[in-house]
Design a protein around this motif. Structure first.
Motif, PDB file in Angstrom:
ATOM      1  N   ASP A 171       1.669  -7.415  -2.321  1.00  0.00           N
ATOM      2  CA  ASP A 171       0.564  -7.646  -1.402  1.00  0.00           C
ATOM      3  C   ASP A 171       1.008  -8.366  -0.135  1.00  0.00           C
ATOM      4  O   ASP A 171       0.168  -8.759   0.696  1.00  0.00           O
ATOM      5  N   GLU A 172       2.312  -8.524   0.024  1.00  0.00           N
ATOM      6  CA  GLU A 172       2.849  -9.096   1.257  1.00  0.00           C
ATOM      7  C   GLU A 172       3.304  -7.989   2.193  1.00  0.00           C
ATOM      8  O   GLU A 172       3.586  -6.870   1.779  1.00  0.00           O
ATOM      9  N   THR A 173       3.403  -8.338   3.487  1.00  0.00           N
ATOM     10  CA  THR A 173       3.902  -7.391   4.482  1.00  0.00           C
ATOM     11  C   THR A 173       5.422  -7.353   4.418  1.00  0.00           C
ATOM     12  O   THR A 173       6.053  -8.415   4.421  1.00  0.00           O
TER      13      THR A 173
ATOM     14  N   GLU B 216      -3.651  -2.725   6.555  1.00  0.00           N
ATOM     15  CA  GLU B 216      -2.938  -1.578   5.993  1.00  0.00           C
ATOM     16  C   GLU B 216      -1.421  -1.763   6.027  1.00  0.00           C
ATOM     17  O   GLU B 216      -0.685  -0.800   5.912  1.00  0.00           O
ATOM     18  N   ASP B 217      -0.981  -3.013   6.191  1.00  0.00           N
ATOM     19  CA  ASP B 217       0.443  -3.226   6.397  1.00  0.00           C
ATOM     20  C   ASP B 217       1.158  -3.853   5.191  1.00  0.00           C
ATOM     21  O   ASP B 217       2.370  -4.051   5.225  1.00  0.00           O
ATOM     22  N   SER B 218       0.446  -4.170   4.110  1.00  0.00           N
ATOM     23  CA  SER B 218       1.138  -4.699   2.933  1.00  0.00           C
ATOM     24  C   SER B 218       1.898  -3.588   2.233  1.00  0.00           C
ATOM     25  O   SER B 218       1.635  -2.392   2.460  1.00  0.00           O
ATOM     26  N   ARG B 219       2.816  -3.966   1.380  1.00  0.00           N
ATOM     27  CA  ARG B 219       3.574  -2.955   0.636  1.00  0.00           C
ATOM     28  C   ARG B 219       2.638  -2.077  -0.189  1.00  0.00           C
ATOM     29  O   ARG B 219       2.765  -0.855  -0.211  1.00  0.00           O
ATOM     30  N   ARG B 220       1.685  -2.682  -0.865  1.00  0.00           N
ATOM     31  CA  ARG B 220       0.783  -1.921  -1.727  1.00  0.00           C
ATOM     32  C   ARG B 220      -0.077  -0.959  -0.887  1.00  0.00           C
ATOM     33  O   ARG B 220      -0.288   0.195  -1.267  1.00  0.00           O
TER      34      ARG B 220
ATOM     35  N   ASP C 197      12.998  -1.728   3.524  1.00  0.00           N
ATOM     36  CA  ASP C 197      12.561  -2.983   2.896  1.00  0.00           C
ATOM     37  C   ASP C 197      13.243  -3.167   1.544  1.00  0.00           C
ATOM     38  O   ASP C 197      13.732  -4.260   1.222  1.00  0.00           O
TER      39      ASP C 197
ATOM     40  N   ARG D 171       0.621   0.326   2.023  1.00  0.00           N
ATOM     41  CA  ARG D 171       1.464   1.405   2.560  1.00  0.00           C
ATOM     42  C   ARG D 171       1.756   2.452   1.491  1.00  0.00           C
ATOM     43  O   ARG D 171       1.785   3.646   1.780  1.00  0.00           O
TER      44      ARG D 171
END
Length: 799
Positions: free
Chosen positions: A796-798, A175-179, A286, A181
């Motif tokens: 899809d990256e943190t 649950e930590d990727s940009r998408r 970010d 979140r």
């Protein structure tokens, strides 16, 4: 007042019904933590954490703290608090409460949702079910019987409590990727809507923004940050909605208990908006990091919670609003809840709320290049600790903020103390002071601005000529009449008023002691205003006014007019002067009009107008006042439109702010603010109209404050289209609008609607300070911003 508004009030009424607080509720947790904080000074920091960022593991910390005490009773109370924290976060307890309340509601769908919540396997599904419950109750509330409404609200409150507990849990794996979140914010938006903190329109704006990000395959940094800025409006929207509902009552209670002022902030902090803001904040940080934006407050890096309204660079003493209102505070950087119409001249502005971007104060600050930054609540303690000390405030055009203690290192970035941010000289040779009779609007044109009348009358005459039927009748009293007044004897009884003004200003400027100079200035201004209040009208002027007004407005004498100041030092290419001088609204009857004219003649000598004007010029005797008598429009709604996006400079977009009733947006009201794309009419909601009152026009004269409707939608689609048509036509219909370099300038248009019909009240060039755009320090803060804007964001990256 409308079912939506009633539902919101009912929700808070049910929340506050006098009844036992359920064990394990967050209300009980907060109450116990408060009580223990009063008994144990060492517990205060943990109490504050429980209030500000409640979490399940705080039960362990409470028990660890209790071990420090030998008092058995106190330890039992700490244990009770720890158990209540555990209960408040216990899914089984929350599910039981939700099912019991749903059963009493006798609604099969709500009961089914509550049952599914009990067996939901993960927080994401739990949150979605709770969102469905809250949205269904809010949408169905108008159709419930009176007996069912209280039970429905109890279920809604139980669902809100459960949602709060779910969102206080740590995020799970994956649950930590940009998408991910961003996706987690979607049910929160529904819950905030169901809780009454967002309107239907605000919910839709946030949902559309989130989905545009979540569904994006390729996303640029610039678009990412722009979308996050929209999502970051939600806390402000909720605060304004609560203020609309409760601020009048809060003010009444605060006379007895000052802590009542904390109601809105406390209500927000106990709502899901707390979790929404915490989930959004890292994404905003970010976006700033990807763009190379780094805010710094007193040598500390800051992420999120800062927004530039007006770019600029300033140095001055940090003062609260009450102190900055004192005369001589032009070197202050003011810290205020929001910008206010009564703000005197200052060097910079820090506000807790964005306020209204098209208010007169905001326009003036933007024109003069005075930095204005919205400050998040998390930074207020840091700023309050610096009250009374010299600081530097830098706000870049790209949105970077620097706040630092002043010192020798900053000297190179500032002009000499004697240099003004704007310097204007009056071309006295151009003035035609020989005309000393009223002039009807049809006899004026834009070229008469600064010659025989001020720009309001001249530009309004041009509008009437180019947009027939959209300007109500008006009459102007030219500069020549005002100049003739100054030939009368001054307060010393010896010399003409014109000579006395020159003498007094020279004497004041020669005073070395600032305190003495301040006292002398206040006395000078007060004496001057008193002189104008009693000044004799030139021979024959009153009779001429009576005849001209009867001919233009109607011989029955029952018409109303706005008596508006119109000086030669307004709407200039280098100085707007917006809102500095008086307008007396809806004046009825000749005697009242004459008194209002005297008030307008005196208004350039108010302390506020004088302090702002002296930033731009140094000779008060060169201020010439014409007066515009403009027939009242009994407006349903009114506001301001600028034909450019104030934040981006995009001329393909217009920005509109409006309120119900008369005088909308110009005095800093909480206005409906919209960005409208001219190509297709797409509307971006910036803020809803949440001013609790509106001004209505009275037949006997004046305005009355009455409760506003609180409707979610103010300007209709048809009204927005009328404004768009005007905006599209201005470049060809009104090419006279220019900046100080002679280039075409965007328009700042005041308007009103009466029965759906558009009226134009004023037009001026919309000007921003070129200094803020050219300043080398501010440009260095934005280095690399343009290049980073088109870089790709990997959703899809943190972060």
């Amino acid at each position: 007042r409308g079912s939506r508004r009633t539902a919101s009030l009912l929700r808070e009424a049910v929340r506050l019904l006098p009844r036992p607080i359920a064990a394990g509720s967050f209300r009980e947790v907060r109450a116990l933590a408060d009580e223990l904080g009063q008994r144990d000074a060492d517990f205060v920091d943990l109490r504050n954490l429980i209030h500000s960022r409640p979490a399940p593991d705080q039960a362990i910390r409470v028990r660890e703290h209790a071990l420090k005490h030998e008092d058995d009773e106190l330890r039992r109370q700490f244990e009770a608090l720890a158990r209540n924290i555990e209960t408040a976060f216990a899914h089984a307890v929350l599910a039981d409460q939700l099912e019991r309340t749903a059963s009493a509601q006798v609604d099969a769908e709500l009961q089914a949702l509550a049952t599914r919540y009990r067996v939901a396997p993960d927080p994401a599904q739990q949150l979605q079910l709770l969102a469905s419950i809250l949205v269904r109750i809010r949408d169905a509330m108008p159709g419930y019987s009176a007996a069912r409404r209280v039970r429905a609200m109890e279920l809604s409150l139980a669902a809100e409590e459960a949602a709060f507990a779910v969102t206080r849990q740590p995020a799970g794996p994956g649950e930590d990727s940009r998408r991910a979140r961003l996706r987690a914010l979607l049910p929160m938006v529904d819950i905030l809507y169901g809780s009454g903190l967002l309107t239907r329109r605000e919910r839709l704006q946030l949902q559309q923004t989130l989905r545009s990000l979540i569904d994006a395959q390729i996303l640029a940094v610039g678009r990412y940050r722009d979308a996050l800025a929209i999502l970051a409006r939600a806390p402000g929207w909720a605060a304004r909605r609560l203020s609309f509902q409760f601020q009048p009552t809060v003010r009444s209670f605060a006379r007895v208990e000052p802590r009542a002022h904390a109601f809105v902030a406390d209500r927000l902090h106990a709502s899901l908006m707390l979790s929404y803001g915490e989930r959004l904040e890292p994404l905003v940080a970010d976006g700033d990091r990807l763009a190379g934006v780094q805010h710094i407050l007193f040598d500390q890096a800051a992420s999120g919670g800062l927004r530039v309204l007006n770019p600029g660079l300033a140095r001055g003493t940090l003062l609260p609003l009450a102190d900055a209102r004192q005369a001589g505070a032009a070197a202050a950087i003011v810290l205020a809840a929001e910008t206010t119409a009564e703000l005197t001249s200052v060097a910079g502005i820090l506000t807790e709320s964005a306020g209204n971007a098209l208010s007169h104060v905001q326009m003036l600050a933007r024109n003069l290049g005075l930095p204005n930054v919205v400050i998040g609540a998390q930074y207020l303690p840091l700023l309050h600790a610096r009250i009374g000390t010299p600081i530097v405030l830098a706000a870049s055009p790209g949105g970077t903020v620097r706040i630092a203690a002043d010192g020798p290192a900053w000297a190179a970035w500032f002009p000499q103390a004697t240099q003004r941010p704007v310097s204007i000289e009056v071309d006295t040779a151009r003035l035609d002071l020989g005309l000393r009779r009223p002039v009807v609007l049809s006899d004026l044109r834009a070229t008469d601005a600064g010659r025989i009348v001020g720009p309001k009358a001249a530009h309004l005459a041009e509008l009437a000529n180019r947009y027939p039927g959209k300007v109500s009748p008006a009459l102007a009293i030219p500069f020549g009449v005002y100049r003739s007044l100054l030939d009368q004897t001054s307060p010393d009884g010896v010399q003409p008023m014109f000579d006395w003004l020159q003498l007094q200003h020279r004497l004041i400027n020669e005073m070395d002691d600032p305190a003495q100079r301040g006292r002398a200035l206040r006395e000078f201004l007060e004496t001057t205003r008193a002189w104008f209040a009693q000044v004799e009208f030139p021979a024959g002027l009153v009779d001429r006014l009576r005849a001209d007004m009867d001919a233009l407005f109607g011989a029955d004498g029952r018409y109303g007019v706005y008596v508006r100041s119109d000086t030669n030092l307004e709407d200039l290419p280098a100085f707007s002067g917006a809102g500095l001088n008086r307008t007396v609204p809806n004046v009825v009857g000749l005697d009242a009009v004459l008194d209002a004219i005297r008030t307008v003649w005196a208004s350039p000598f108010s302390e506020r107008a004088y302090s702002w004007r002296q930033l731009a010029m140094d000779r008060p005797e060169q201020v010439y006042v014409s007066v515009l008598l403009h027939q009242t429009v009994a407006s349903d709604k009114s506001g301001v439109m600028v034909t450019v996006d104030p934040e981006t400079g995009d001329s393909s977009t217009i920005f509109v702010s409006a309120n119900e009733g008369a005088g909308g947006a110009v005095d800093g009201q909480s206005a409906e603010s919209l960005r409208v794309r001219l190509a297709d009419g797409q509307v971006d909601l910036v803020a809803s109209a949440t001013e609790p009152t509106r001004r209505t026009t009275l037949a006997e004269g004046g305005l009355r404050e009455v409760p506003a409707s609180g409707d979610e939608l103010l300007l209709t689609q048809a009204e927005v289209q009328q404004l768009m048509a005007i905006a599209r036509s201005i470049p060809s219909q009104y090419p006279q609008l220019r900046d100080d370099a002679g280039r075409p300038a965007p328009a700042d248009v005041e308007f009103a609607f009466a029965g759906g019909r558009l009226y134009l009240l004023q037009i001026r060039p919309y000007l921003q300070s070129a200094q803020a755009q050219r300043n080398a320090l501010l440009r260095s803060l934005d280095a690399g911003l343009a290049a980073a804007r088109e870089a790709a964001v990997a959703l899809d990256e943190t972060p």
